[in-house]
Design a protein around this motif. Structure first.
Motif, short mmCIF file in Angstrom:
data_model
loop_
_atom_site.label_atom_id
_atom_site.label_comp_id
_atom_site.label_asym_id
_atom_site.label_seq_id
_atom_site.Cartn_x
_atom_site.Cartn_y
_atom_site.Cartn_z
N TRP A 214 46.96 35.51 39.11
CA TRP A 214 46.50 36.17 37.88
C TRP A 214 45.29 35.48 37.26
O TRP A 214 44.66 36.05 36.38
N GLU A 215 44.97 34.25 37.67
CA GLU A 215 43.88 33.52 37.05
C GLU A 215 42.55 33.78 37.77
O GLU A 215 42.51 34.08 38.95
N ALA A 216 41.44 33.62 37.02
CA ALA A 216 40.11 33.90 37.57
C ALA A 216 39.75 32.98 38.74
O ALA A 216 39.08 33.40 39.68
N ASP A 217 40.20 31.73 38.69
CA ASP A 217 39.87 30.80 39.77
C ASP A 217 40.45 31.26 41.10
O ASP A 217 39.80 31.12 42.15
N SER A 218 41.66 31.83 41.08
CA SER A 218 42.24 32.32 42.33
C SER A 218 41.46 33.53 42.84
O SER A 218 41.26 33.69 44.06
N GLY A 219 40.98 34.36 41.93
CA GLY A 219 40.14 35.48 42.33
C GLY A 219 38.84 35.01 42.93
O GLY A 219 38.33 35.60 43.90
N TYR A 220 38.29 33.95 42.39
CA TYR A 220 37.04 33.38 42.91
C TYR A 220 37.22 32.92 44.36
O TYR A 220 36.38 33.22 45.22
N GLN A 221 38.32 32.22 44.63
CA GLN A 221 38.58 31.75 45.99
C GLN A 221 38.77 32.93 46.95
O GLN A 221 38.29 32.90 48.09
N CYS A 222 39.45 33.97 46.48
CA CYS A 222 39.60 35.17 47.31
C CYS A 222 38.26 35.83 47.57
O CYS A 222 37.98 36.32 48.67
N GLY A 223 37.39 35.84 46.55
CA GLY A 223 36.07 36.43 46.71
C GLY A 223 35.24 35.71 47.75
O GLY A 223 34.55 36.34 48.56
N LEU A 224 35.31 34.38 47.76
CA LEU A 224 34.61 33.60 48.78
C LEU A 224 35.07 33.99 50.18
O LEU A 224 34.25 34.12 51.10
N ALA A 225 36.39 34.16 50.33
CA ALA A 225 36.94 34.51 51.65
C ALA A 225 36.62 35.95 52.02
O ALA A 225 36.27 36.25 53.17
N LEU A 226 36.71 36.86 51.06
CA LEU A 226 36.46 38.27 51.34
C LEU A 226 35.01 38.54 51.75
O LEU A 226 34.72 39.52 52.45
#
Length: 329
Positions: A214-226
Motif C-alpha cells: 500500500w505504500e509508495a515505496d513498494s510501488g516505486y520498486q514495482c515500477g523499476l521492475a515493470l
C-alpha cells in the motif's frame, strides 16, 4: 435539573424537554433554560437518559487501522452522520493476537454504553462466516463478502478491477499488469481477483503479479521492475500511493508515463496532496460508505429491519487525468 429549573423559573419537565431537544418549548423559554444550564454548568446525564429511553445514542466503531486513507475517511463520514442524527461514536481498534475475531470485538463493545456497532472488516476474520450478532446489540459490517446474519456494505472492489481492465483494453492496450496490495487485505484480494477474471474472460493470458504493501515505496520498486517487462504498456495499481510510486519507478528506469506505460490507481487519495496531479484513478466513495453504514445501524437500533445476506454496494467512479495513453489515437 432541579437547580436549573429553579434558576430559570420553570418546571423540571421543561428543563427535560430542552435537554432532549423537544420542539414543545417556546423559544424564549428555551433561551432562559439554556442560559441557566450555561450558568450552572449543567450537563445531561446520559446514563440516566439511556435508562429512560432505552438507548445511549452512541454507536461503536471497530477498525483494524485508524490511519489508512480509506479507514480515516470512513470514520470521518460515520462521525459526521452520527452528529447529524444526534448520536456519538465510540471507536475501538482491533489489536494483534488470538482475540482477533468478530466475536471478540462484539464482546468488547458490549461492555461499553453503545446501542449498536459497525465493524470495518479490513481483514477476513476467522469467525466471519458463522458469526451471529447478539439480539441486544445490532451489528453492521463493512465487508467485501455478504454475511448471512448481518447487513453489509462496501465499495465494489471486484467491479472496480473489471472497470479498470475494460477501460485500458478499450484504449488499445493488449494486457494489463497489476500491483496488488498485501495478501492480508480483503480489498486487495478482491481487486486482484477482479483483474484476473477480467483478463481471463477475454482470453488474455494473465501476466506476472507484482505485490506491494500500500505504500509508495513498494510501488516505486514495482515500477523499476515493470520497466523491464517487454509487453507492459499498462499498469493497474491497487491504490494511488503505489500507483504514484510506480510512475516514479518507471520514469527512473527510463520509461515515459503515459507515452510508454499508462498507469491507473484506486481511491483518489492524492487529490489535494500532490500538486498538478496527473494520476488517473478509480475514486472510492468512502463518504457514502460510512454514511450508509451509519444509517443501517441506526435503523436497526431504532427497530427498523435491514436485510441481511445482501451486500449494499457503493459504486466507484473513474477520474480521468493524464497518466493513461489512448493507443488507438
Amino acid at each position: 435539573m432541579q437547580d436549573v429549573a429553579k434558576e430559570a423559573g420553570v418546571s423540571p419537565q421543561t428543563v427535560s424537554r430542552v435537554a432532549n431537544g423537544s420542539d414543545a418549548v417556546r423559544p424564549e423559554t428555551r433561551m432562559r433554560v439554556e442560559a441557566a444550564m450555561e450558568k450552572l454548568g449543567y450537563r445531561p446525564n446520559y446514563a440516566a437518559r439511556a435508562l429512560k429511553h432505552g438507548r445511549f445514542q452512541d454507536i461503536g466503531v471497530v477498525m483494524f487501522n485508524l490511519s489508512s486513507f480509506g479507514n480515516s475517511r470512513i470514520l470521518d463520514s460515520i462521525a459526521t452522520a452520527a452528529n447529524d442524527n444526534g448520536y456519538a461514536i465510540t471507536v475501538h481498534s482491533i489489536g494483534r493476537g488470538r482475540d482477533r475475531t468478530v466475536q471478540a470485538a462484539v464482546e468488547r463493545m458490549k461492555q461499553l454504553p453503545v446501542d449498536g456497532m459497525i465493524i470495518v472488516m479490513e481483514e477476513q476474520l476467522s469467525d466471519f462466516a458463522e458469526f451471529q450478532p447478539p439480539k441486544e446489540l445490532p451489528v453492521v459490517l463493512l465487508s467485501e463478502s455478504p454475511s448471512r446474519h448481518c447487513p453489509t456494505v462496501d465499495a465494489d472492489q471486484y467491479g472496480c478491477s473489471q472497470a479498470v481492465v475494460d477501460y485500458l483494453l478499450a484504449k488499445g492496450h493488449r494486457t494489463v499488469y497489476h500491483i496488488a496490495g498485501p495478501a492480508t487485505s480483503r480489498a486487495a484480494q478482491s481487486r486482484e481477483q477482479g483483474w484476473r477474471d477480467a483478463l481471463s474472460s477475454r482470453g488474455i493470458s494473465v501476466p506476472p503479479l507484482y505485490t506491494g504493501d500500500w505504500e509508495a515505496d513498494s510501488g516505486y520498486q514495482c515500477g523499476l521492475a515493470l520497466a523491464h517487462e517487454a509487453d507492459c504498456t499498462a499498469v493497474y495499481a491497487a491504490n494511488d500511493q503505489m500507483a504514484y510510486g510506480a510512475m516514479l519507478g518507471l520514469r527512473a528506469a527510463g520509461k515515459r508515463v503515459p507515452e510508454d506505460v499508462s498507469v491507473i490507481g484506486v481511491d483518489d487519495s492524492l487529490a489535494g496532496t500532490i500538486p498538478r496531479l496527473e494520476l488517473t484513478t478509480m475514486r472510492m466513495r468512502f463518504d457514502r460508505i460510512g454514511r450508509r453504514a451509519f444509517s443501517m445501524v441506526r435503523d436497526l437500533c431504532e427497530g427498523t429491519d435491514v436485510p441481511t445476506n445482501v451486500k449494499t454496494v457503493i459504486p466507484v467512479e473513474l477520474v480521468e487525468r493524464d497518466s493513461v495513453r489512448d493507443l488507438n489515437a
